[in-house]
Write a protein that holds these residues in place. Sequence first.
Motif, PDB file in Angstrom:
ATOM      1  N   GLU A  53      -9.589  -7.742   7.951  1.00 60.75           N
ATOM      2  CA  GLU A  53      -8.350  -7.055   8.332  1.00 60.75           C
ATOM      3  C   GLU A  53      -8.660  -5.619   8.746  1.00 60.75           C
ATOM      4  O   GLU A  53      -9.351  -4.893   8.026  1.00 60.75           O
ATOM      5  N   THR A  72      -5.496   1.368  13.383  1.00 60.25           N
ATOM      6  CA  THR A  72      -5.377  -0.036  12.971  1.00 60.25           C
ATOM      7  C   THR A  72      -5.000  -0.909  14.166  1.00 60.25           C
ATOM      8  O   THR A  72      -5.599  -1.966  14.386  1.00 60.25           O
ATOM      9  N   GLU A  76      -7.257  -3.898  16.080  1.00 54.71           N
ATOM     10  CA  GLU A  76      -6.727  -5.255  16.314  1.00 54.71           C
ATOM     11  C   GLU A  76      -6.856  -5.635  17.788  1.00 54.71           C
ATOM     12  O   GLU A  76      -7.205  -6.769  18.114  1.00 54.71           O
TER      13      GLU A  76
END
Length: 109
Positions: A53, A72, A76
């Motif tokens: 993650e 973040t 991704e």
Amino acid sequence: MSRHSYTGRNGIPRVDIGWDRPLGTYFVQVFHVQDGEEVAFLWEGADYSQITEAAAAVKIAAQYAELPPSLTATLEIDRLRTSAQVDGPSQGAAKRWRFYDPKVGHNGR
């Protein structure tokens, strides 16, 4: 693979964070200066699927550097950009050597 570099806090010269598609993991490297050279003293995400993650990688890196709020999402996107890629013959052989491959029945060592 992606790599984003940031200046660290408290004398840490560099913090790198990114996505490693062949290993299927996000990674964080934190460097210090030793004998005049930057050397990683922390390297998380060096094993297959260790950090899956982006937020987890950001949480580790944020201990050592100021990071942009969009990091973040950027990580991704980095992962998604590589989702259709496959290993070439050399990458596949290297993975079989380093990691167990159930198709072969051993890790190649």
